[in-house]
Design an enzyme around this catalytic site. Structure first.
Site, PDB file in Angstrom:
ATOM      1  N   ASP A  42      34.924 -12.171 -90.149  1.00 17.32           N
ATOM      2  CA  ASP A  42      34.194 -12.694 -88.991  1.00 17.32           C
ATOM      3  C   ASP A  42      33.917 -11.598 -87.960  1.00 17.32           C
ATOM      4  O   ASP A  42      34.633 -10.600 -87.900  1.00 17.32           O
ATOM      5  CB  ASP A  42      35.001 -13.815 -88.313  1.00 17.32           C
ATOM      6  CG  ASP A  42      36.384 -13.349 -87.880  1.00 17.32           C
ATOM      7  OD1 ASP A  42      37.062 -12.686 -88.701  1.00 17.32           O
ATOM      8  OD2 ASP A  42      36.789 -13.610 -86.736  1.00 17.32           O
ATOM      9  N   GLU A  43      32.896 -11.817 -87.200  1.00 12.16           N
ATOM     10  CA  GLU A  43      32.617 -11.044 -85.977  1.00 12.16           C
ATOM     11  C   GLU A  43      32.744  -9.538 -86.176  1.00 12.16           C
ATOM     12  O   GLU A  43      33.296  -8.839 -85.317  1.00 12.16           O
ATOM     13  CB  GLU A  43      33.577 -11.476 -84.855  1.00 12.16           C
ATOM     14  CG  GLU A  43      33.434 -12.936 -84.486  1.00 12.16           C
ATOM     15  CD  GLU A  43      34.500 -13.399 -83.498  1.00 12.16           C
ATOM     16  OE1 GLU A  43      34.147 -14.193 -82.621  1.00 12.16           O
ATOM     17  OE2 GLU A  43      35.669 -12.998 -83.602  1.00 12.16           O
TER      18      GLU A  43
HETATM   19  C1  TNX Z   1      36.305 -16.845 -82.454  1.00  8.79           C
HETATM   20  S1  TNX Z   1      36.505 -17.982 -85.077  1.00  8.79           S
HETATM   21  C2  TNX Z   1      37.039 -16.057 -83.335  1.00  8.79           C
HETATM   22  C3  TNX Z   1      38.390 -15.657 -82.960  1.00  8.79           C
HETATM   23  C4  TNX Z   1      38.760 -16.068 -81.569  1.00  8.79           C
HETATM   24  C5  TNX Z   1      38.263 -17.463 -81.299  1.00  8.79           C
HETATM   25  C6  TNX Z   1      38.661 -17.990 -79.965  1.00  8.79           C
HETATM   26  C7  TNX Z   1      36.480 -16.680 -85.539  1.00  8.79           C
HETATM   27  C8  TNX Z   1      36.261 -16.642 -86.931  1.00  8.79           C
HETATM   28  N1  TNX Z   1      36.650 -15.740 -84.618  1.00  8.79           N
HETATM   29  O1  TNX Z   1      38.547 -14.263 -83.112  1.00  8.79           O
HETATM   30  O2  TNX Z   1      40.147 -16.018 -81.462  1.00  8.79           O
HETATM   31  O3  TNX Z   1      36.873 -17.490 -81.404  1.00  8.79           O
HETATM   32  O4  TNX Z   1      38.299 -19.334 -79.805  1.00  8.79           O
END
Ligand code: TNX
Length: 492
Positions: free
Chosen positions: A303-304
């Site tokens: 993710d991200e």
């Molecule tokens: C998104 S969900 C993220 C996390 C954060 C979260 C906080 C996701 C796959 N990544 O790194 O902790 O939001 O709500």
């Protein structure tokens, strides 16, 4: 029988009741070794409040009276891996299943047929009657999970076990441990010792952090397995890796030695996708973790990865999928992996974007964790003392009132393996905080995963949940007394 959560597929009350007495016994078929452990689990739950001995007897033929009989039924294949059949009559209780997991789930239902005070840890007056009737029950989805982020804040083995035990009480069967992130690396990897020697010493806000030794992790896995819960370990790659990069700067794509990070931003770190060492690292980490993990799945995050070029990201994830497979496991990733070419055995976890649909179009099955419904780090309302709001407030009703098969346009029931709540812990520092954010919303998620959509509605669920207040209280759960539920009074 009216307030069981998750709601059974089929439950019909009958006349009368079964009364547990000091002479009651639990019997198991001696030829199936797993059954004794399930029966002992039940007895251990009932002994403190009842004060009854409740011996577990290994008998081929159960006595006719005053007995709770647990048995596998090889002829009842429709119950599948997790279903059960429970009959309560005046002279005894018969719990049958096709597989042991079903018996374990049936035991959870049986607990709920007793007065809530049975869950208290000390002797209670009773009486201990179970209403007569017949429950026959199977889950809708195979994957019914909860994720705990132990990277942003670290939680002890006992705290993790408490969360697993409560999840299993509501028939959840997957416990996803988010083991690594920018703020900390929480699992011992013997071939890369600085991951914990250096990378575990921090957490959000600057606290001491911590990590699980491999023995600790094995202990958690065994505790979960005894509750028919599969641990799904996550090593978040290639972003969310600052803690690993601090420990081993050679894995860093950039020129600088990264600094330990105790803030809450995301998307700034990445492994060096063009360095062979990165793949040795991933292979070693996944290899050690796979060897410690009996479950089928290794979660690789994905993710991200905002600091990883798109082409690099795709190349990396596709290679990592092969590494996971080479260690005999199936890869799970957050839905961003839908941008890559994936094997049909891989699973993608939807949270907040459209890549999950792209994964489903390739035949990859989805775990649904929509942030607006089951990111249980979101506040319930403006008064919730901890939590985030980026996905909105999530009331008890909001987290209950949705259907995984109808949630994403283009995604149908056949694409969905199940549902998973996520608890990120940037704002959660204590077990009391974990319990407040999970409960009572996790009960609703458990029911979404178990009960057919057509059998669910808020109006039907709300009073059942209200009746669970005293039960949660008896288990010592620090649950959020959301006013919308209209909680039942606790018996003294
Ligand atoms: C998104 S969900 C993220 C996390 C954060 C979260 C906080 C996701 C796959 N990544 O790194 O902790 O939001 O709500």
């Amino acid at each position: 029988m009216h307030s069981i959560i998750p709601k059974p597929v089929f439950a019909v009350p009958a006349e009368g009741q079964f009364a547990l007495t000091p002479a009651s016994v639990i019997t198991v078929d001696p030829t199936a070794p797993e059954l004794s452990a399930i029966a002992e689990f039940l007895a251990a739950r009932l002994r403190p409040a009842t004060g009854y001995p409740l011996p577990v007897l290994r008998l081929v033929e159960s006595p006719v009276a005053n007995c709770i009989a647990l048995a596998l039924d090889p002829n009842d294949a429709p119950l599948g891996d997790e279903g059960y059949d429970l009959r309560v009559a005046a002279d005894g209780v018969a719990l049958r299943a096709f597989q042991p997991a079903g018996l374990f789930h049936g035991v959870q239902t049986l607990r709920q047929l007793l007065p809530a005070t049975v869950e208290r840890p000390s002797l209670q007056p009773g009486p201990w009657a179970l209403a007569a009737g017949h429950v026959r029950d199977v889950p809708r989805f195979a994957w019914r999970g909860v994720m705990l982020d132990v990277a942003r804040h670290f939680f002890t083995v006992d705290e993790v076990k408490r969360a697993i035990d409560l999840a299993a009480t509501y028939k959840l069967n997957r416990f996803h441990l988010h083991l690594t992130d920018d703020q900390g690396w929480r699992i011992e990897i013997k071939s890369w010792p600085k991951l914990t020697a250096v990378g575990a010493q921090t957490q959000v806000g600057g606290g001491a952090g911590g990590y699980y030794t491999q023995a600790d992790y094995a202990d958690i896995v065994a505790y979960a397995a005894a509750r028919y819960v599969t641990v799904v370990p996550e090593i978040d790659l290639p972003g969310h890796t600052n803690a690993a990069l601090v420990a081993y700067p050679a894995l860093n794509g950039g020129p600088k030695q990264p600094a330990p990070y105790t803030g809450v931003e995301v998307g700034f770190s990445t492994l060096d996708i063009h360095n062979g060492l990165t793949y040795e690292f991933v292979d070693d980490v996944i290899g050690e973790l796979a060897a410690l993990t009996p479950g089928e799945y290794i979660h690789i995050g994905g993710d991200e990865a905002h600091s990883t070029a798109h082409a690099d990201y795709v190349r990396f994830i596709e290679r990592v999928e092969g590494i996971v497979q080479s260690h005999g496991k199936r890869m799970v990733g957050w839905e961003e992996i839908g941008q890559c070419r994936l094997a049909s055995t891989t699973l993608a976890q939807h949270w907040a974007n459209a890549h999950g649909l792209a994964a489903a179009r390739q035949g990859v099955r989805l775990i649904l964790s929509p942030a607006t419904k089951v990111y249980l780090d979101m506040k319930y309302d403006a008064d919730t003392p901890i939590g985030y709001t980026w996905a909105g407030h999530i009331s008890v009703r909001d987290s209950y009132e949705w259907d995984p098969a109808a949630h994403l346009p283009g995604v149908t029931e056949a694409d969905v393996l199940g549902v998973e709540a996520a608890l990120w812990t940037e704002t959660v520092e204590t077990l009391a905080g974990i319990e407040m954010m999970l409960f009572p919303r996790l009960l609703g998620v458990a029911e979404i995963g178990w009960t057919p959509a057509a059998a669910r509605s808020w109006d039907d669920y709300r009073p059942r949940l209200a009746a669970h207040g005293p039960r949660l209280e008896a288990m010592g759960v620090n649950f959020y007394r959301a006013p919308e539920v209209g909680w039942a009074a606790v018996e003294q």
